[in-house]
Structure formats: C-alpha cells, structure tokens
Design an enzyme around this catalytic site. Structure first.
Site, PDB file in Angstrom:
ATOM      1  N   ASN A 145     -15.457  12.336 -11.116  1.00 59.58           N
ATOM      2  CA  ASN A 145     -14.495  11.547 -10.338  1.00 59.58           C
ATOM      3  C   ASN A 145     -13.591  10.771 -11.306  1.00 59.58           C
ATOM      4  OD1 ASN A 145     -13.122   9.745  -8.723  1.00 59.58           O
ATOM      5  ND2 ASN A 145     -14.928   9.073  -7.572  1.00 59.58           N
ATOM      6  N   CYS A 186      -9.736   4.698  -5.412  1.00 55.18           N
ATOM      7  CA  CYS A 186      -9.606   6.166  -5.456  1.00 55.18           C
ATOM      8  C   CYS A 186      -8.463   6.690  -4.582  1.00 55.18           C
ATOM      9  CB  CYS A 186     -10.915   6.824  -5.055  1.00 55.18           C
ATOM     10  SG  CYS A 186     -12.184   6.610  -6.305  1.00 55.18           S
ATOM     11  N   HIS A 220      -9.815  14.406  -2.681  1.00 55.43           N
ATOM     12  CA  HIS A 220     -10.323  13.551  -3.756  1.00 55.43           C
ATOM     13  C   HIS A 220     -11.683  14.083  -4.211  1.00 55.43           C
ATOM     14  CE1 HIS A 220     -11.384  10.184  -6.156  1.00 55.43           C
ATOM     15  NE2 HIS A 220     -12.309   9.732  -5.324  1.00 55.43           N
TER      16      HIS A 220
HETATM   17  O1  UT7 Z   1     -14.544   7.872  -5.122  1.00 59.04           O
HETATM   18  C1  UT7 Z   1     -14.835   6.633  -4.580  1.00 59.04           C
HETATM   19  C2  UT7 Z   1     -15.759   6.750  -3.491  1.00 59.04           C
HETATM   20  N1  UT7 Z   1     -17.101   7.000  -3.971  1.00 59.04           N
HETATM   21  C3  UT7 Z   1     -17.814   7.947  -3.401  1.00 59.04           C
HETATM   22  O2  UT7 Z   1     -17.325   8.657  -2.553  1.00 59.04           O
HETATM   23  C4  UT7 Z   1     -19.258   8.083  -3.808  1.00 59.04           C
HETATM   24  C5  UT7 Z   1     -20.111   8.183  -2.578  1.00 59.04           C
HETATM   25  N2  UT7 Z   1     -21.548   8.221  -2.851  1.00 59.04           N
HETATM   26  C6  UT7 Z   1     -22.143   9.277  -3.446  1.00 59.04           C
HETATM   27  O3  UT7 Z   1     -21.490  10.221  -3.856  1.00 59.04           O
HETATM   28  C7  UT7 Z   1     -23.647   9.308  -3.475  1.00 59.04           C
HETATM   29  O4  UT7 Z   1     -24.147   8.261  -2.697  1.00 59.04           O
HETATM   30  C8  UT7 Z   1     -24.258   9.212  -4.894  1.00 59.04           C
HETATM   31  C9  UT7 Z   1     -23.974  10.485  -5.662  1.00 59.04           C
HETATM   32  C10 UT7 Z   1     -23.681   8.019  -5.614  1.00 59.04           C
HETATM   33  C11 UT7 Z   1     -25.778   9.079  -4.789  1.00 59.04           C
HETATM   34  O5  UT7 Z   1     -26.318  10.145  -4.044  1.00 59.04           O
HETATM   35  P1  UT7 Z   1     -27.334   9.872  -2.834  1.00 59.04           P
HETATM   36  O6  UT7 Z   1     -27.736  11.181  -2.320  1.00 59.04           O
HETATM   37  O7  UT7 Z   1     -26.634   8.937  -1.870  1.00 59.04           O
HETATM   38  O8  UT7 Z   1     -28.533   9.174  -3.547  1.00 59.04           O
HETATM   39  P2  UT7 Z   1     -29.184   7.749  -3.251  1.00 59.04           P
HETATM   40  O9  UT7 Z   1     -28.318   6.661  -3.760  1.00 59.04           O
HETATM   41  O10 UT7 Z   1     -29.639   7.699  -1.831  1.00 59.04           O
HETATM   42  O11 UT7 Z   1     -30.468   7.845  -4.153  1.00 59.04           O
HETATM   43  C12 UT7 Z   1     -31.532   8.772  -3.868  1.00 59.04           C
HETATM   44  C13 UT7 Z   1     -32.580   8.648  -4.957  1.00 59.04           C
HETATM   45  C14 UT7 Z   1     -32.982   7.202  -5.247  1.00 59.04           C
HETATM   46  O12 UT7 Z   1     -34.354   7.196  -5.560  1.00 59.04           O
HETATM   47  P3  UT7 Z   1     -35.435   6.731  -4.463  1.00 59.04           P
HETATM   48  O13 UT7 Z   1     -35.049   5.342  -4.097  1.00 59.04           O
HETATM   49  O14 UT7 Z   1     -35.279   7.709  -3.327  1.00 59.04           O
HETATM   50  O15 UT7 Z   1     -36.719   6.841  -5.201  1.00 59.04           O
HETATM   51  C15 UT7 Z   1     -32.193   6.863  -6.483  1.00 59.04           C
HETATM   52  O16 UT7 Z   1     -32.807   5.868  -7.253  1.00 59.04           O
HETATM   53  O17 UT7 Z   1     -32.049   9.146  -6.183  1.00 59.04           O
HETATM   54  C16 UT7 Z   1     -32.205   8.173  -7.227  1.00 59.04           C
HETATM   55  N3  UT7 Z   1     -31.091   8.305  -8.143  1.00 59.04           N
HETATM   56  C17 UT7 Z   1     -31.087   9.167  -9.167  1.00 59.04           C
HETATM   57  N4  UT7 Z   1     -32.000  10.045  -9.586  1.00 59.04           N
HETATM   58  C18 UT7 Z   1     -31.690  10.794 -10.674  1.00 59.04           C
HETATM   59  C19 UT7 Z   1     -29.889   7.648  -8.133  1.00 59.04           C
HETATM   60  N5  UT7 Z   1     -29.130   8.064  -9.153  1.00 59.04           N
HETATM   61  C20 UT7 Z   1     -29.852   9.016  -9.800  1.00 59.04           C
HETATM   62  C21 UT7 Z   1     -29.594   9.803 -10.925  1.00 59.04           C
HETATM   63  N6  UT7 Z   1     -30.530  10.690 -11.313  1.00 59.04           N
HETATM   64  N7  UT7 Z   1     -28.424   9.742 -11.605  1.00 59.04           N
END
Ligand code: UT7
Length: 331
Positions: free
Chosen positions: A286, A116, A256
């Site tokens: 993204n 990225c 970004h």
């Molecule tokens: O550009 C390159 C660099 N990349 C980035 O900067 C991305 C950085 N990361 C992020 O933006 C975030 O971590 C994400 C958007 C990818 C995820 O958000 P989060 O707040 O970190 O969620 P998480 O991974 O901690 O997941 C929280 C919960 C989980 O469920 P449990 O384990 O708490 O029951 C996930 O399974 O949300 C669940 N989950 C979803 N639920 C509904 C993960 N993806 C989804 C989804 N819809 N699409």
C-alpha cells in the site's frame, strides 16, 4: 459548443530500487510469508532507503518520467497538486518544491491530504479546475514515503505499506472523454481508527511522544477493513448505477491497493471479472497516495481510448469514493 471535460493525457511513475520482501520482514518481526500473502496479497514493497531523501524525491522522479514520456514543456504546466500524507516538512508544501525542481516555474502548487484517498480527491480537484476553463494543464502527483512513518517493530502495520509515486496530467477534452462522474465521501468518526497521534496541533511532538512511538501510524486494522470493504464496494456499485453502467460496460476497475481481499470484494460487488481489475499490490504493498497513479503507470499499455475506468479508494479519516473516467488515448 461541446462541453469541456478533464482528461488524463499522460502518466508517469516511480518506485525506489530497494525491495523489502516478506522473507526479509520475517527476520524483522514475528510474521511469515503465508500470513501476509493470504491476509493481504502483498509479497514485497519498495523502500526509499536514503535517509536524506523525502517524498519530494519520489514525486520528482514520477513527474520527470511523465515529462520525458510525453515531451510536455514543464513551463506550460499551470498547476501542480501534490497528493500526499507524508510531506517532506509539516510546513512548506512539498508540491511547491517539486514544481520548482521539475521546472514548472509558471505553475502554482499545494498539497492535498486525505490519507489513502488523497489522489482520488486530487482527481476531482484537478478536473474541476480544467472543466471550469481556469487552467489548461494540471499535474496531479500522488507520492508517499510511507517508510518514514512506519514502526518496523509493529507487525500489524509494517507488512502493509511501501514507498512510491505516480503522476498524471489533466487537460481539457472536447470529445466527451475524461472524468464523467464522481462520488466522494468522508466520515470523521473514523479518525481514531487510522492515525498518527503526535506531531500535529492536538499533540505536538515531544520527547515523550517519540518515546511512546506516537509519531508512527496506528491502525485498528479490523475496523478499517470492515468499513473499507463495505464503503468501497458500495460506492463503486452506486456510481455504476448512477451512470447506467453494467459490468460489461466497465473495462477496468482501478482500486486502491490496500488489501487484496478489499479489492476482490469490490470487484465482486460490481460484478466485474478478475481480468478487468488492475492490481500491483503484490509488488508494492500500500503506497497510500501513489496506488492509483502507479496502476495507471504499470498498465498504461492495456488502456485504450474510450475505455470506461472506475477508480475506487478508501482511507483514513475516513475518506472514500469512486470516480468514473473515460480513458483518452492509446499509448
Ligand atoms: O489503505 C488505508 C486503509 N487501510 C486498510 O484498508 C487496511 C484494512 N485492514 C487490513 O487490511 C487488515 O485488517 C490487516 C491486513 C491489517 C490485518 O488482517 P486481519 O485479517 O484483519 O487480521 P487481524 O488484525 O484480525 O489479526 C488476526 C491475527 C491476530 O492474532 P490473534 O489475536 O488472532 O492471535 C494478530 O495478532 O493475526 C495476527 N497478526 C499477524 N500475524 C502474523 C497481525 N499481524 C500479523 C502479522 N503476521 N504481520
């Protein structure tokens, strides 16, 4: 004699027509609009549906848009830098094909890959060639067909990424405008957190790697998020300090577009108010190498000659950084 700086003198952009909304994603994986919107800020993204077309198609459209708008003769372009994480082919640089297709037949070209941060690093490379006096017209394109490397059964990644392309032209400037300063960083300990495992020299593609879905993007979102928030915010604040810029001096933050919460954290850390933050993540998601030039494309009319822009990115690798640039023209 006044110092030669490298200024952006023209901008182009392109996104494909097909709109993949959160509502459509709800029918594909176990997710919902509310979760995606609150966690990422994304409402929809563009997808290049035509399986026959690769990243080069997006790049050519964006470059052609720049050429049409600026009236530049492609034969005058000295160099084409193609920032991308999704080249058409693993070997045979995509930029070479793009340069030929847009008629930049006097230019040489290559690809630059830093996930990225590809476009941000590309700005540094383009500017260095201009500042040294070696080349006069450097076309920098950021393009990614992210849909070609995303597993649309994986809800943790498929909601984030989209396809798109943007292009900028760098030319010499003697008014003190253009790129002023840069702080670029990388940390290889991050490579396990955001990667495509197979298809490279470490794990060549095989029937087994395909069956295991190792040709798709894997992301440890939580860890990447943590590193992205702190590093992107810190480096953007650091470049302000080094250039003695107050939050009042910053006209635009060009961040970004990975996650709205990362963008907001960066703006807060810099003390920059929301109306100065360029955003289109809700429309495109993204687009990896294309986020920064697509912001310039979308907001070109808001940018005024002499405005102070701070660019910031964070990506896989890890790679990140910040660039301070003075805008060089009124559109
Ligand atoms: O550009 C390159 C660099 N990349 C980035 O900067 C991305 C950085 N990361 C992020 O933006 C975030 O971590 C994400 C958007 C990818 C995820 O958000 P989060 O707040 O970190 O969620 P998480 O991974 O901690 O997941 C929280 C919960 C989980 O469920 P449990 O384990 O708490 O029951 C996930 O399974 O949300 C669940 N989950 C979803 N639920 C509904 C993960 N993806 C989804 C989804 N819809 N699409």
């Amino acid at each position: 004699m006044s110092k030669t700086t490298a200024a952006i003198t023209a901008v182009g952009g392109y996104v494909p027509d097909y709109v993949l909304t959160n509502q459509i994603l709800e029918t594909m994986v176990d997710t919902n609009d509310e979760w995606i919107t609150t966690r990422t800020g994304i409402k929809e993204r563009r997808i290049l549906k035509d399986a026959e077309k690769g990243t080069s198609y997006l790049a050519i459209q964006a470059a052609q848009n720049l050429i049409d708008k600026s009236g530049i003769d492609p034969l005058e372009i000295d160099m084409v830098i193609m920032a991308t994480a999704t080249p058409d082919l693993p070997v045979a640089a995509t930029g070479v094909y793009v340069a030929t297709e847009i008629g930049a037949t006097n230019a040489f070209s290559y690809d630059l890959q830093a996930a990225c941060s590809s476009f941000l690093y590309g700005m540094s490379t383009a500017a260095a060639f201009i500042e040294s006096g070696r080349y006069k017209k450097v076309l920098l394109i950021g393009a990614d067909k992210m849909s070609s490397i995303i597993d649309y059964t994986d809800r943790t990644t498929c909601i984030i990424f989209g396809d798109g392309a943007g292009a900028v032209l760098f030319e010499p400037n003697t008014e003190g405008l253009g790129l002023q300063d840069e702080m670029l960083r990388s940390d290889g300990s991050g490579r396990q957190c955001l990667k495509i495992e197979a298809g490279g020299s470490l794990l060549p593609a095989s029937a087994e790697t395909v069956a295991n879905k190792q040709h798709y993007v894997y992301q440890d979102g939580k860890t990447v998020f943590k590193f992205a928030v702190s590093n992107m915010a810190d480096i953007s604040a650091d470049i302000m300090v080094r250039n003695k810029l107050t939050n009042e001096d910053v006209d635009w933050l060009v961040p970004h577009q990975a996650n709205m919460r990362i963008i907001d954290a960066t703006a807060r850390r810099m003390g920059v108010t929301d109306e100065k933050v360029l955003k289109n993540i809700h429309r495109y998601g993204n687009t990896t190498s294309a986020t920064l030039p697509l912001l310039l494309h979308d907001f070109e009319n808001n940018l005024k000659k002499g405005d102070n822009l701070i660019f910031a990115s964070f990506g896989g690798g890890f790679t990140w950084g910040s660039i301070f640039l003075k805008w060089a023209y009124n559109s």
